[in-house]
Design a protein around this motif. Structure first.
Motif, PDB file in Angstrom:
ATOM      1  N   ARG A  90       0.825  -1.207   0.000  1.00 18.37           N
ATOM      2  CA  ARG A  90       0.000   0.000   0.000  1.00 18.37           C
ATOM      3  C   ARG A  90       0.861   1.260   0.000  1.00 18.37           C
ATOM      4  O   ARG A  90       0.576   2.233  -0.708  1.00 18.37           O
ATOM      5  CB  ARG A  90      -0.954  -0.006   1.195  1.00 18.37           C
ATOM      6  CG  ARG A  90      -2.083   1.022   1.011  1.00 18.37           C
ATOM      7  CD  ARG A  90      -3.139   0.920   2.070  1.00 18.37           C
ATOM      8  NE  ARG A  90      -2.630   1.542   3.289  1.00 18.37           N
ATOM      9  CZ  ARG A  90      -2.861   1.108   4.510  1.00 18.37           C
ATOM     10  NH1 ARG A  90      -3.593   0.041   4.702  1.00 18.37           N
ATOM     11  NH2 ARG A  90      -2.369   1.722   5.551  1.00 18.37           N
ATOM     12  N   GLU A  93       2.252   1.745  -3.422  1.00 14.55           N
ATOM     13  CA  GLU A  93       1.205   2.244  -4.319  1.00 14.55           C
ATOM     14  C   GLU A  93       0.962   3.725  -4.073  1.00 14.55           C
ATOM     15  O   GLU A  93       0.843   4.515  -5.016  1.00 14.55           O
ATOM     16  CB  GLU A  93      -0.088   1.457  -4.132  1.00 14.55           C
ATOM     17  CG  GLU A  93      -0.040   0.052  -4.681  1.00 14.55           C
ATOM     18  CD  GLU A  93      -1.273  -0.771  -4.328  1.00 14.55           C
ATOM     19  OE1 GLU A  93      -2.126  -0.271  -3.550  1.00 14.55           O
ATOM     20  OE2 GLU A  93      -1.370  -1.907  -4.816  1.00 14.55           O
ATOM     21  N   GLU A  94       0.898   4.109  -2.790  1.00 13.71           N
ATOM     22  CA  GLU A  94       0.693   5.518  -2.458  1.00 13.71           C
ATOM     23  C   GLU A  94       1.868   6.357  -2.945  1.00 13.71           C
ATOM     24  O   GLU A  94       1.677   7.471  -3.440  1.00 13.71           O
ATOM     25  CB  GLU A  94       0.490   5.694  -0.950  1.00 13.71           C
ATOM     26  CG  GLU A  94      -0.857   5.226  -0.455  1.00 13.71           C
ATOM     27  CD  GLU A  94      -1.019   5.365   1.055  1.00 13.71           C
ATOM     28  OE1 GLU A  94      -0.112   5.930   1.709  1.00 13.71           O
ATOM     29  OE2 GLU A  94      -2.044   4.908   1.572  1.00 13.71           O
ATOM     30  N   ASN A  96       3.788   5.704  -5.492  1.00 11.80           N
ATOM     31  CA  ASN A  96       3.646   5.817  -6.948  1.00 11.80           C
ATOM     32  C   ASN A  96       2.573   6.827  -7.324  1.00 11.80           C
ATOM     33  O   ASN A  96       2.758   7.636  -8.232  1.00 11.80           O
ATOM     34  CB  ASN A  96       3.318   4.451  -7.566  1.00 11.80           C
ATOM     35  CG  ASN A  96       4.511   3.530  -7.568  1.00 11.80           C
ATOM     36  OD1 ASN A  96       5.659   3.975  -7.511  1.00 11.80           O
ATOM     37  ND2 ASN A  96       4.262   2.230  -7.612  1.00 11.80           N
ATOM     38  N   GLU A  97       1.439   6.772  -6.602  1.00  8.24           N
ATOM     39  CA  GLU A  97       0.357   7.726  -6.875  1.00  8.24           C
ATOM     40  C   GLU A  97       0.810   9.148  -6.610  1.00  8.24           C
ATOM     41  O   GLU A  97       0.513  10.068  -7.376  1.00  8.24           O
ATOM     42  CB  GLU A  97      -0.875   7.394  -6.021  1.00  8.24           C
ATOM     43  CG  GLU A  97      -1.615   6.152  -6.460  1.00  8.24           C
ATOM     44  CD  GLU A  97      -2.747   5.778  -5.508  1.00  8.24           C
ATOM     45  OE1 GLU A  97      -3.051   6.569  -4.591  1.00  8.24           O
ATOM     46  OE2 GLU A  97      -3.315   4.685  -5.672  1.00  8.24           O
TER      47      GLU A  97
END
Length: 197
Positions: A90, A93-94, A96-97
């Motif tokens: 997670r 992913e955060e 990357n976002e």
């Protein structure tokens, strides 16, 4: 209860800020190295404990020790490991976002800066044109004032000339009338003289 206590300790203020500092470096260096080192140490000790309990359970024919040996051989931290792995996924992913969002923001800022520069240049050009047109208006207003003055002078001169012509016409008309009378008188005098001679 032990898992809840571990979660409470991990989410405490002493540990909370350290994840941002250390987790990315661990992940970049191969995040599985730390997990595999820990699991291999635990597996070794855990296997020894499980074997000891199983052997003692067989020797004593104790069902409780056999069940305990089975539980000891299974990993008690499976849930915690899964939570940590999920958390790492997670967080990645955060990250990357956030990187994508930062890229978008940088692009928008660059575009806005370029647009602002173009608009500023356009405004400066328009201000220069306004200044130039205002100067032209002032010059044309000056020319109009001079031409209006010249037209007024021409009107005055024309009025004076018209007045003078009318006076001369009146004098001319009088002169012509006098001259016709004189001509008529001369013709009469000539007729009288012709009759006499």
């Amino acid at each position: 209860e032990a898992i809840n206590k571990a979660i409470e300790i991990i989410s405490s203020g002493a540990v909370a800020g350290n994840a941002d500092k250390h987790l990315p470096t661990l992940v970049q260096q191969g995040g599985s190295a730390l997990v595999s080192l820990r699991s291999s140490l635990q597996t070794g000790v855990q296997a020894q404990v499980a074997q000891f309990l199983a052997r003692r359970g067989r020797e004593l024919q104790s069902r409780v020790l056999s069940v305990l040996a089975e539980r000891a051989s299974s990993d008690p931290f499976v849930k915690v490991k899964k939570m940590i792995k999920d958390l790492l996924v997670r967080l990645m992913e955060e990250a990357n976002e956030e990187a994508e969002h930062k890229g978008w923001c940088d692009t928008e800022l660059s575009t806005n800066e370029q647009t602002r520069k173009e608009k500023t240049d356009t405004v400066e050009i328009l201000h220069a044109e306004i200044d130039q047109l205002q100067a032209s208006i002032a010059k044309l207003t000056e020319d109009i004032a001079e031409l209006t003055k010249a037209v007024a002078q021409l009107d005055a001169a024309m009025a004076e000339a018209t007045k003078l012509r009318q006076e001369e016409k009146a004098t001319n008309t009088q002169t012509m009338a006098d001259s016709q009378e004189a001509q008529t008188a001369v013709a009469q005098a000539l007729t009288v003289l012709k009759e006499f001679y």
